[in-house]
Design a protein around this motif. Structure first.
Motif, PDB file in Angstrom:
ATOM      1  N   GLU A 165       8.748   5.951  -3.461  1.00 10.49           N
ATOM      2  CA  GLU A 165       8.132   5.938  -4.654  1.00 10.49           C
ATOM      3  C   GLU A 165       8.192   7.417  -5.459  1.00 10.49           C
ATOM      4  O   GLU A 165       7.931   7.378  -6.735  1.00 10.49           O
ATOM      5  CB  GLU A 165       6.688   5.486  -4.673  1.00 10.49           C
ATOM      6  CG  GLU A 165       6.364   3.879  -4.079  1.00 10.49           C
ATOM      7  CD  GLU A 165       7.115   3.084  -5.356  1.00 10.49           C
ATOM      8  OE1 GLU A 165       6.905   3.510  -6.408  1.00 10.49           O
ATOM      9  OE2 GLU A 165       7.600   2.014  -4.706  1.00 10.49           O
TER      10      GLU A 165
ATOM     11  N   SER B 196       5.955   3.006  -0.721  1.00  8.30           N
ATOM     12  CA  SER B 196       5.186   2.057  -0.865  1.00  8.30           C
ATOM     13  C   SER B 196       5.690   1.036   0.384  1.00  8.30           C
ATOM     14  O   SER B 196       6.672   0.865   0.580  1.00  8.30           O
ATOM     15  CB  SER B 196       5.349   1.156  -2.282  1.00  8.30           C
ATOM     16  OG  SER B 196       6.617   0.950  -2.396  1.00  8.30           O
TER      17      SER B 196
ATOM     18  N   VAL C 117       6.069   9.870  -0.906  1.00  2.00           N
ATOM     19  CA  VAL C 117       5.166   8.819  -0.966  1.00  2.00           C
ATOM     20  C   VAL C 117       5.830   7.455  -0.945  1.00  2.00           C
ATOM     21  O   VAL C 117       7.181   7.552  -1.905  1.00  2.00           O
ATOM     22  CB  VAL C 117       4.355   8.996  -2.404  1.00  2.00           C
ATOM     23  CG1 VAL C 117       3.571   7.673  -2.420  1.00  2.00           C
ATOM     24  CG2 VAL C 117       3.347  10.315  -2.397  1.00  2.00           C
TER      25      VAL C 117
ATOM     26  N   THR D  73       9.683  -0.431   3.372  1.00  2.00           N
ATOM     27  CA  THR D  73       9.197   0.925   2.943  1.00  2.00           C
ATOM     28  C   THR D  73      10.070   1.288   1.833  1.00  2.00           C
ATOM     29  O   THR D  73      11.200   1.366   2.120  1.00  2.00           O
ATOM     30  CB  THR D  73       8.986   1.881   3.985  1.00  2.00           C
ATOM     31  OG1 THR D  73       7.838   1.241   4.992  1.00  2.00           O
ATOM     32  CG2 THR D  73       8.323   3.131   3.568  1.00  2.00           C
TER      33      THR D  73
ATOM     34  N   HIS E 160       0.806  -1.141   0.132  1.00  2.00           N
ATOM     35  CA  HIS E 160       0.080  -0.007  -0.093  1.00  2.00           C
ATOM     36  C   HIS E 160       0.880   1.298  -0.121  1.00  2.00           C
ATOM     37  O   HIS E 160       2.114   1.200   0.307  1.00  2.00           O
ATOM     38  CB  HIS E 160      -0.915   0.010   1.337  1.00  2.00           C
ATOM     39  CG  HIS E 160      -0.227  -0.140   2.819  1.00  2.00           C
ATOM     40  ND1 HIS E 160       0.312  -0.957   3.160  1.00  2.00           N
ATOM     41  CD2 HIS E 160       0.018   1.101   3.328  1.00  2.00           C
ATOM     42  CE1 HIS E 160       0.825  -0.533   4.480  1.00  2.00           C
ATOM     43  NE2 HIS E 160       0.650   0.852   4.451  1.00  2.00           N
ATOM     44  N   PHE E 161       0.328   2.393  -0.452  1.00  2.00           N
ATOM     45  CA  PHE E 161       1.098   3.594  -0.405  1.00  2.00           C
ATOM     46  C   PHE E 161       0.954   4.383   0.762  1.00  2.00           C
ATOM     47  O   PHE E 161      -0.265   4.247   1.397  1.00  2.00           O
ATOM     48  CB  PHE E 161       0.589   4.557  -1.440  1.00  2.00           C
ATOM     49  CG  PHE E 161       0.951   4.067  -2.965  1.00  2.00           C
ATOM     50  CD1 PHE E 161       2.213   3.859  -3.394  1.00  2.00           C
ATOM     51  CD2 PHE E 161      -0.067   3.476  -3.668  1.00  2.00           C
ATOM     52  CE1 PHE E 161       2.499   3.202  -4.387  1.00  2.00           C
ATOM     53  CE2 PHE E 161       0.277   2.699  -4.955  1.00  2.00           C
ATOM     54  CZ  PHE E 161       1.514   2.755  -5.500  1.00  2.00           C
TER      55      PHE E 161
END
Length: 145
Positions: free
Chosen positions: A66, A85, A83, A63, A29-30
Motif C-alpha cells: 500500500e 493491506s 504498509v 497481502t 486490514h493494514f
C-alpha cells in the motif's frame, strides 16, 4: 420532458440499488511488512532528491503493498515502515516473496541522516530496525590556501 423524466427515473433507480448493498463489513486490514534490505546512496547532497529502494517480505497472496509510512523522529532521523493491506475474506497461500518498492527522499538538512527500517519485533515484542546512516557531502573549505 418524457426523456428527462425517464432519465431522472433511471438515475434514482441506479442510486437506490447502490444503496441496497448489504456488505458493510471490512474485508481487509493494514499491517506492517518486514523490511529485509534497503539501498541508499553512500552520501547525500543537500537539496537533492534520491530514490530509496526497499526490499520487504510479502508473506502470502492476500497481502498487497500500500505504501510507506516514513516518520520523522528527530531532525535527521527517519523511521520507515512498509504498509500492506491484508485481505481477510479469503483463504491465503504462503508466497515467501521478497518484493522491492521505492520512495523519493529530499535532503533538507546539512546533517547526516539516520534511517531506521522496521524489520519486525523481537521475542519481547520490541521493534527491530535495520539502521543506516547516510552522511552529507560537505563542501571543502579551500579559503586557507
Amino acid at each position: 420532458m418524457k426523456r428527462l423524466s425517464l432519465l431522472l427515473g433511471l438515475v434514482l433507480v441506479f442510486f437506490g440499488s447502490v444503496g441496497c448493498n448489504n456488505d458493510d463489513g471490512v474485508n481487509f486490514h493494514f499491517e506492517a511488512l518486514e523490511i529485509v534490505n534497503a539501498q541508499l546512496p553512500d552520501a547525500f547532497e543537500l537539496n537533492e532528491q534520491y530514490e530509496i529502494t526497499v526490499t520487504y517480505n510479502r508473506p502470502d497472496d492476500c497481502t498487497f503493498f500500500e505504501g510507506f509510512d516514513v516518520s520523522q523522529n528527530d531532525t535527521t532521523v527517519r523511521s520507515v515502515v512498509v504498509v500492506g493491506s491484508v485481505l481477510t475474506d479469503r483463504e491465503c497461500n504462503e508466497t515467501g516473496d521478497q518484493v522491492t518498492a521505492t520512495f523519493n527522499f529530499v535532503v533538507l538538512h546539512d546533517q547526516d541522516y539516520r534511517f531506521r527500517f522496521w524489520q519486525g519485533e523481537d521475542e519481547n515484542g520490541e521493534p527491530l530496525y535495520l539502521e543506516v546512516i547516510v552522511p552529507i557531502n560537505r563542501p571543502t573549505d579551500n579559503s586557507n590556501r
